[in-house]
Write a protein that holds these residues in place. Structure first.
Motif, PDB file in Angstrom:
ATOM      1  N   MET A   1       0.839  -1.194   0.000  1.00 13.66           N
ATOM      2  CA  MET A   1       0.000   0.000   0.000  1.00 13.66           C
ATOM      3  C   MET A   1       0.874   1.245   0.000  1.00 13.66           C
ATOM      4  SD  MET A   1      -3.366  -0.656   0.334  1.00 13.66           S
ATOM      5  CE  MET A   1      -4.529  -1.833   1.007  1.00 13.66           C
ATOM      6  N   THR A   2       0.432   2.200  -0.758  1.00  9.91           N
ATOM      7  CA  THR A   2       1.164   3.463  -0.864  1.00  9.91           C
ATOM      8  C   THR A   2       0.173   4.593  -0.680  1.00  9.91           C
ATOM      9  OG1 THR A   2       2.719   2.481  -2.421  1.00  9.91           O
ATOM     10  CG2 THR A   2       2.582   4.876  -2.397  1.00  9.91           C
ATOM     11  N   GLN A   3       0.467   5.495   0.249  1.00 15.51           N
ATOM     12  CA  GLN A   3      -0.471   6.588   0.476  1.00 15.51           C
ATOM     13  C   GLN A   3      -0.285   7.680  -0.584  1.00 15.51           C
ATOM     14  OE1 GLN A   3      -0.466   9.605   3.781  1.00 15.51           O
ATOM     15  NE2 GLN A   3      -2.308   8.479   4.372  1.00 15.51           N
ATOM     16  N   ILE A   4      -1.393   7.979  -1.237  1.00 17.69           N
ATOM     17  CA  ILE A   4      -1.435   9.039  -2.249  1.00 17.69           C
ATOM     18  C   ILE A   4      -2.576   9.981  -1.868  1.00 17.69           C
ATOM     19  CG2 ILE A   4      -1.769   9.586  -4.701  1.00 17.69           C
ATOM     20  CD1 ILE A   4       0.647   7.828  -4.410  1.00 17.69           C
ATOM     21  N   THR A   5      -2.345  11.279  -1.974  1.00 17.65           N
ATOM     22  CA  THR A   5      -3.392  12.261  -1.683  1.00 17.65           C
ATOM     23  C   THR A   5      -3.853  12.906  -2.980  1.00 17.65           C
ATOM     24  OG1 THR A   5      -2.539  12.703   0.528  1.00 17.65           O
ATOM     25  CG2 THR A   5      -3.942  14.398  -0.448  1.00 17.65           C
ATOM     26  N   PHE A   6      -5.155  12.894  -3.190  1.00 15.29           N
ATOM     27  CA  PHE A   6      -5.776  13.530  -4.351  1.00 15.29           C
ATOM     28  C   PHE A   6      -6.370  14.863  -3.894  1.00 15.29           C
ATOM     29  CE2 PHE A   6      -5.691   9.026  -5.154  1.00 15.29           C
ATOM     30  CZ  PHE A   6      -5.360   8.933  -6.497  1.00 15.29           C
ATOM     31  N   ILE A   7      -6.046  15.916  -4.609  1.00 14.85           N
ATOM     32  CA  ILE A   7      -6.545  17.252  -4.285  1.00 14.85           C
ATOM     33  C   ILE A   7      -7.502  17.661  -5.389  1.00 14.85           C
ATOM     34  CG2 ILE A   7      -5.896  19.643  -3.814  1.00 14.85           C
ATOM     35  CD1 ILE A   7      -3.013  18.429  -3.276  1.00 14.85           C
ATOM     36  N   GLU A   8      -8.755  17.834  -5.015  1.00 12.94           N
ATOM     37  CA  GLU A   8      -9.764  18.175  -6.004  1.00 12.94           C
ATOM     38  C   GLU A   8      -9.686  19.659  -6.353  1.00 12.94           C
ATOM     39  OE1 GLU A   8     -13.378  16.611  -4.290  1.00 12.94           O
ATOM     40  OE2 GLU A   8     -12.333  14.744  -3.848  1.00 12.94           O
ATOM     41  N   ALA A   9     -10.206  20.012  -7.525  1.00 14.38           N
ATOM     42  CA  ALA A   9     -10.082  21.382  -8.015  1.00 14.38           C
ATOM     43  C   ALA A   9     -10.704  22.389  -7.055  1.00 14.38           C
ATOM     44  CB  ALA A   9     -10.717  21.504  -9.394  1.00 14.38           C
ATOM     45  N   HIS A  10     -11.763  21.976  -6.336  1.00 15.09           N
ATOM     46  CA  HIS A  10     -12.403  22.902  -5.398  1.00 15.09           C
ATOM     47  C   HIS A  10     -11.749  22.863  -4.018  1.00 15.09           C
ATOM     48  CE1 HIS A  10     -14.407  19.436  -3.595  1.00 15.09           C
ATOM     49  NE2 HIS A  10     -14.790  19.070  -4.798  1.00 15.09           N
ATOM     50  N   GLY A  11     -10.678  22.094  -3.879  1.00 20.05           N
ATOM     51  CA  GLY A  11      -9.889  22.162  -2.653  1.00 20.05           C
ATOM     52  C   GLY A  11      -9.996  20.963  -1.736  1.00 20.05           C
ATOM     53  N   GLY A  12     -10.983  20.106  -1.934  1.00 16.71           N
ATOM     54  CA  GLY A  12     -11.110  18.927  -1.079  1.00 16.71           C
ATOM     55  C   GLY A  12      -9.932  17.980  -1.280  1.00 16.71           C
ATOM     56  N   GLU A  13      -9.559  17.306  -0.218  1.00 16.81           N
ATOM     57  CA  GLU A  13      -8.449  16.361  -0.306  1.00 16.81           C
ATOM     58  C   GLU A  13      -8.897  14.984   0.152  1.00 16.81           C
ATOM     59  OE1 GLU A  13      -4.710  19.328   0.793  1.00 16.81           O
ATOM     60  OE2 GLU A  13      -4.815  17.310   1.652  1.00 16.81           O
ATOM     61  N   THR A  14      -8.415  13.965  -0.518  1.00 25.03           N
ATOM     62  CA  THR A  14      -8.683  12.584  -0.130  1.00 25.03           C
ATOM     63  C   THR A  14      -7.366  11.819  -0.145  1.00 25.03           C
ATOM     64  OG1 THR A  14     -10.848  12.689  -1.222  1.00 25.03           O
ATOM     65  CG2 THR A  14     -10.015  10.507  -0.653  1.00 25.03           C
ATOM     66  N   SER A  15      -6.996  11.265   0.986  1.00 26.21           N
ATOM     67  CA  SER A  15      -5.795  10.438   1.052  1.00 26.21           C
ATOM     68  C   SER A  15      -6.206   8.973   1.013  1.00 26.21           C
ATOM     69  CB  SER A  15      -5.005  10.733   2.336  1.00 26.21           C
ATOM     70  OG  SER A  15      -4.457  12.028   2.277  1.00 26.21           O
ATOM     71  N   LEU A  16      -5.585   8.230   0.131  1.00 23.84           N
ATOM     72  CA  LEU A  16      -5.928   6.822  -0.051  1.00 23.84           C
ATOM     73  C   LEU A  16      -4.691   5.949   0.113  1.00 23.84           C
ATOM     74  CD1 LEU A  16      -8.084   7.106  -3.315  1.00 23.84           C
ATOM     75  CD2 LEU A  16      -8.925   6.950  -0.955  1.00 23.84           C
ATOM     76  N   ASP A  17      -4.895   4.763   0.670  1.00 27.39           N
ATOM     77  CA  ASP A  17      -3.844   3.747   0.675  1.00 27.39           C
ATOM     78  C   ASP A  17      -4.056   2.905  -0.581  1.00 27.39           C
ATOM     79  OD1 ASP A  17      -2.594   4.496   3.067  1.00 27.39           O
ATOM     80  OD2 ASP A  17      -4.157   3.495   4.227  1.00 27.39           O
ATOM     81  N   VAL A  18      -3.203   3.108  -1.558  1.00 29.02           N
ATOM     82  CA  VAL A  18      -3.380   2.491  -2.865  1.00 29.02           C
ATOM     83  C   VAL A  18      -2.551   1.206  -2.935  1.00 29.02           C
ATOM     84  CG1 VAL A  18      -3.174   2.849  -5.356  1.00 29.02           C
ATOM     85  CG2 VAL A  18      -3.669   4.803  -3.849  1.00 29.02           C
ATOM     86  N   PRO A  19      -3.197   0.074  -3.259  1.00 28.50           N
ATOM     87  CA  PRO A  19      -2.431  -1.166  -3.395  1.00 28.50           C
ATOM     88  C   PRO A  19      -1.357  -1.032  -4.475  1.00 28.50           C
ATOM     89  CG  PRO A  19      -4.798  -1.608  -3.367  1.00 28.50           C
ATOM     90  CD  PRO A  19      -4.629  -0.123  -3.497  1.00 28.50           C
ATOM     91  N   ASP A  20      -0.185  -1.559  -4.202  1.00 26.86           N
ATOM     92  CA  ASP A  20       0.882  -1.512  -5.203  1.00 26.86           C
ATOM     93  C   ASP A  20       0.391  -2.164  -6.492  1.00 26.86           C
ATOM     94  OD1 ASP A  20       2.441  -0.280  -3.358  1.00 26.86           O
ATOM     95  OD2 ASP A  20       3.728  -2.005  -2.951  1.00 26.86           O
ATOM     96  N   GLY A  21       0.676  -1.510  -7.606  1.00 30.18           N
ATOM     97  CA  GLY A  21       0.270  -2.031  -8.904  1.00 30.18           C
ATOM     98  C   GLY A  21      -1.043  -1.466  -9.400  1.00 30.18           C
ATOM     99  N   TRP A  22      -1.856  -0.932  -8.487  1.00 31.83           N
ATOM    100  CA  TRP A  22      -3.075  -0.250  -8.932  1.00 31.83           C
ATOM    101  C   TRP A  22      -2.677   1.063  -9.587  1.00 31.83           C
ATOM    102  CZ3 TRP A  22      -8.391  -0.031  -6.257  1.00 31.83           C
ATOM    103  CH2 TRP A  22      -8.818  -1.318  -5.921  1.00 31.83           C
ATOM    104  N   THR A  23      -3.477   1.484 -10.566  1.00 28.29           N
ATOM    105  CA  THR A  23      -3.220   2.811 -11.113  1.00 28.29           C
ATOM    106  C   THR A  23      -3.911   3.856 -10.228  1.00 28.29           C
ATOM    107  OG1 THR A  23      -5.169   2.962 -12.553  1.00 28.29           O
ATOM    108  CG2 THR A  23      -3.192   1.846 -13.446  1.00 28.29           C
ATOM    109  N   LEU A  24      -3.418   5.076 -10.335  1.00 26.60           N
ATOM    110  CA  LEU A  24      -4.026   6.141  -9.535  1.00 26.60           C
ATOM    111  C   LEU A  24      -5.455   6.404  -9.999  1.00 26.60           C
ATOM    112  CD1 LEU A  24      -1.106   8.633  -8.913  1.00 26.60           C
ATOM    113  CD2 LEU A  24      -1.603   6.398  -7.893  1.00 26.60           C
ATOM    114  N   MET A  25      -5.735   6.196 -11.279  1.00 27.86           N
ATOM    115  CA  MET A  25      -7.121   6.325 -11.761  1.00 27.86           C
ATOM    116  C   MET A  25      -8.005   5.279 -11.096  1.00 27.86           C
ATOM    117  SD  MET A  25      -9.598   4.852 -13.811  1.00 27.86           S
ATOM    118  CE  MET A  25      -8.832   3.807 -15.023  1.00 27.86           C
ATOM    119  N   GLN A  26      -7.560   4.029 -11.046  1.00 26.96           N
ATOM    120  CA  GLN A  26      -8.353   2.979 -10.402  1.00 26.96           C
ATOM    121  C   GLN A  26      -8.657   3.344  -8.954  1.00 26.96           C
ATOM    122  OE1 GLN A  26      -5.509  -0.296 -11.352  1.00 26.96           O
ATOM    123  NE2 GLN A  26      -7.356  -1.510 -11.660  1.00 26.96           N
ATOM    124  N   ALA A  27      -7.642   3.779  -8.244  1.00 30.06           N
ATOM    125  CA  ALA A  27      -7.814   4.096  -6.823  1.00 30.06           C
ATOM    126  C   ALA A  27      -8.797   5.239  -6.638  1.00 30.06           C
ATOM    127  CB  ALA A  27      -6.466   4.446  -6.205  1.00 30.06           C
TER     128      ALA A  27
END
Ligand code: FES
Length: 107
Positions: free
Chosen positions: A1-27
């Motif tokens: 698992m790798t923690q990646i944070t997505f920042i939405e255009a309106h400012g919201g943030e979501t941090s996800l634990d992404v399984p290795d090998g998953w694409t960031l789009m999938q997550a």
């Protein structure tokens, strides 16, 4: 698992634990992150997974393929030097803590 944070255009943030090998789009789409569509399912054919990657990702990612570059020429929002397609980025430990900003529009 790798923690990646997505920042939405309106400012919201979501941090996800992404399984290795998953694409960031999938997550992002599997977890309801706004601002990313992934309409082609990750086959590099729609450009609706456009994102802006941070310096960490710029340093660890390989350059975009010819196919990715071709799709980046058709993104709906402004293309920037750090524009990438999230379906072409597979999570790995080297990306831990990375932050990905999503554009205001995807189509
Ligand atoms: S999901 Fe279609 S190009 Fe990335």
């Amino acid at each position: 698992m790798t923690q990646i944070t997505f920042i939405e255009a309106h400012g919201g943030e979501t941090s996800l634990d992404v399984p290795d090998g998953w694409t960031l789009m999938q997550a992002a789409t599997a977890n309801g992150v706004d601002g990313i569509l992934g309409e082609c399912g990750g086959s590099c054919a729609c450009a609706t997974c456009h994102c802006y990657v941070d310096e960490l990702l710029m340093a660890v990612l390989p350059p975009p393929s010819d196919g990715e570059l071709g799709m980046l020429a058709n993104v709906a929002a402004q293309r920037q030097p750090n524009s990438r397609l999230a379906c072409q980025i597979k999570a790995s430990a080297a990306m831990a803590g990375a932050r990905v900003t999503l554009p205001e529009m995807q189509e």
